[in-house]
Design an enzyme around this catalytic site. Structure first.
Site, short mmCIF file in Angstrom:
data_model
loop_
_atom_site.label_atom_id
_atom_site.label_comp_id
_atom_site.label_asym_id
_atom_site.label_seq_id
_atom_site.Cartn_x
_atom_site.Cartn_y
_atom_site.Cartn_z
N THR A 100 0.80 -1.22 0.00
CA THR A 100 0.00 0.00 0.00
C THR A 100 0.84 1.27 0.00
OG1 THR A 100 -1.84 -1.11 1.11
CG2 THR A 100 -1.74 1.29 1.31
N ARG B 277 -1.41 5.91 5.76
CA ARG B 277 -0.29 5.88 4.83
C ARG B 277 -0.71 6.33 3.43
NH1 ARG B 277 -0.97 0.66 6.83
NH2 ARG B 277 -1.69 -0.97 5.44
#
Length: 547
Positions: A75, A160
């Site tokens: 990710t 994130r």
């Protein structure tokens, strides 16, 4: 790139960009959307069934084979690529987490979206969310530097994703945290955040009935047993009990969290009047439910079908709100990486060779073998998974450390489920990959993820269709992160009112997004500072790639 290097890059002079009468004016708002784990395979599988927002984008400019060309398809690296135009080797974000043995922390672990220099921060729940480790500017950073009146806002289901999409100078950065959206805003938190958090709290206080199965999802609703101790998956419909102690976790792993994220994005757009000012603004959105659902349930059951149908509707509602505001906006939609289904269902769907990783490849097991062989009292390998970057403990005396490294490399290299092991010297010596990303070698893909300061002593690549999850009792039954195309290949879609649609099936890269959008907005990027190229979105003899 250190902070001083980033400042120097942003200080480079900007050349004037002429605008010709025949060219359309830049849009007033760029809406950049990332759907976490939305693979090109899922897009192709469900494209014919979309009738909402994804249908609208499917009728724009479509690149069905855009590659997150690097090897570590997680990710954080994927989101670091989308709006920087740079591969992880340049962004410095090659994994969700890694090990820095110079740190004072006992575990030496670093989270990709934290500032490890801040006292009290850790790689887990106490992390201080920050773009400190991101070595390059994002589109929002470039836009605000070119015109300080531009605003940059980012909303996501993951911190994130928010950090990597928003970059170093976002005005508002919000992400889902436990049971609400948290983050920061300049000059102060927005009223839209309080409103959406209030709505979410009300939803969490109520039971949520099982979702109705659309016709397209009914054939996919079938329970499949999984190995490793986990519960069967494939027939779930996201029912929630308000008294469930993990009610907020179930909300996060359902279509509800994407709907809330889009509600917050629409609220911030209206509150800040994005797209209505003198400069082009950026609204970046990270939609995370597809990834949570892919990990917990796999990609081919009723759960993923319900998620994509609900997401299509939610995006349609969101675009209608933008239409109602009467602003000129351009949408870019892509994904940070792809994903693959559980091996048990693959075996039933004509892929008999798929399987789960051998538990003997777990770092704890390999460390036990190394300890017995070399008489070590502490773990020799620092690693979080049975694949990816592995670090040898630098406190081990140098002669022994070399033997430990060689033994660990041999353990992985000789295992029948391991396709390749690349050492740090191999990766350092390899040339920067060029050419068509689908033709890159495994070494090329690993090189695109190699950071000489942060990467491990060696990198382990599992074989095709080996799922790196052996203990499914932890809640995850499927994963991603490999250099194989099911994890690398994602869709890339552009839409703007009046944009003549076309489809280009030849491969492009996710690093091409930044230069494409920067050209449309009229923000020049210094040559040699990124890895991508501008994609011409003009269907005819003209070009959207301004010089």
């Amino acid at each position: 790139m250190k902070a001083t290097h980033l400042a120097a890059l942003l200080a480079l002079p900007l050349a004037a960009t002429p605008l010709f009468a025949a060219e359309p004016a830049p849009p007033k708002l760029i809406v950049a959307i990332s759907i976490d784990q939305f693979s090109a395979d899922l897009f192709a599988q469900y494209r014919q069934h979309f009738d909402g927002g994804l249908k609208r984008l499917s009728e724009g400019v479509v690149f069905p084979s855009a590659y997150q060309s690097h090897g570590g398809t997680e990710t954080c690296p994927g989101h670091s690529v989308i709006l920087t135009g740079s591969r992880p080797a340049r962004t410095g974000i090659f994994a969700n987490s890694w090990y820095d043995q110079s740190l004072e922390r006992p575990d030496k672990k670093v989270y990709c979206a934290e500032d490890p220099t801040i006292s009290g921060s850790d790689s887990g729940s106490k992390r201080v969310v920050s773009p400190y480790l991101l070595r390059v500017p994002t589109l929002g950073d470039w836009m605000k530097r070119a015109d300080p009146r531009a605003r940059s806002v980012v909303v996501s289901g993951k911190d994130r994703a928010a950090v990597m999409l928003g970059g170093h100078d976002s005005d508002q950065r919000w992400y889902w945290s436990n049971d609400r959206f948290a983050g920061t805003g300049k000059p102060s938190p927005a009223a839209a955040v309080a409103a959406v958090n209030g709505d979410v709290a009300a939803d969490l206080a109520k039971d949520f009935d099982a979702m109705a199965l659309p016709q397209v999802c009914r054939p996919r609703s079938r329970a499949v047993d999984v190995a490793g101790g986990g519960a069967p998956v494939g027939a779930g419909r996201f029912a929630r009990d308000s008294d469930d102690p993990i009610n907020a976790v179930r909300f996060m792993a359902s279509p509800e969290v994407d709907a809330a994220t889009l509600d917050l994005a629409a609220g911030l757009r209206g509150e800040m009047r994005l797209g209505e000012g003198p400069a082009t603004d950026l609204l970046a959105i990270g939609l995370s439910a597809t990834d949570f659902i892919g990990h917990i349930y796999g990609t081919q059951g009723s759960e993923m079908c319900l998620q994509l149908m609900a997401l299509d509707r939610a995006l349609g509602d969101f675009f209608r709100k933008l239409d109602g505001a009467g602003i000129d906006y351009l949408v870019m939609l892509t994904a940070d990486h792809g994903g693959s289904d559980i091996p048990e269902r693959k075996n039933q769907h004509a892929i008999p060779g798929a399987g789960r990783v051998d538990a003997n490849l777990a770092p704890s097991v390999v460390n036990a073998g190394l300890a017995a062989k070399f008489g070590l009292k502490a773990p020799a390998l620092l690693a979080g998974d049975a694949f990816g970057d592995m670090y040898v403990d630098r406190s081990i005396a140098r002669p022994t450390r070399k033997r430990v490294l060689d033994s660990a490399v041999n353990t992985y290299r000789t295992h029948p489920q391991v396709e390749a092991v690349f050492t740090r010297p191999q990766l350092a010596a390899a040339p920067v990959p060029t050419g068509r990303p689908e033709l890159w070698s495994l070494l090329d893909r690993a090189k695109a993820s190699f950071d000489p300061e942060r990467s491990g002593d060696f990198v382990v690549v599992l074989k095709f269709d080996v799922t790196p999850v052996y203990n499914t009792m932890s809640g995850s039954v499927a994963a991603h992160g490999s250099p194989w195309d099911y994890d690398r290949r994602v869709p890339l879609l552009f839409w703007r009112k009046g944009l003549v649609p076309f489809e280009q099936s030849l491969p492009v890269e996710s690093v091409d997004i930044l230069p494409t959008l920067a050209a449309i907005v009229g923000v020049p990027i210094p040559p040699g500072s990124i890895d991508g190229r501008c994609l011409d979105l003009d269907e005819g003899p003209g070009t959207s790639c301004r010089p």
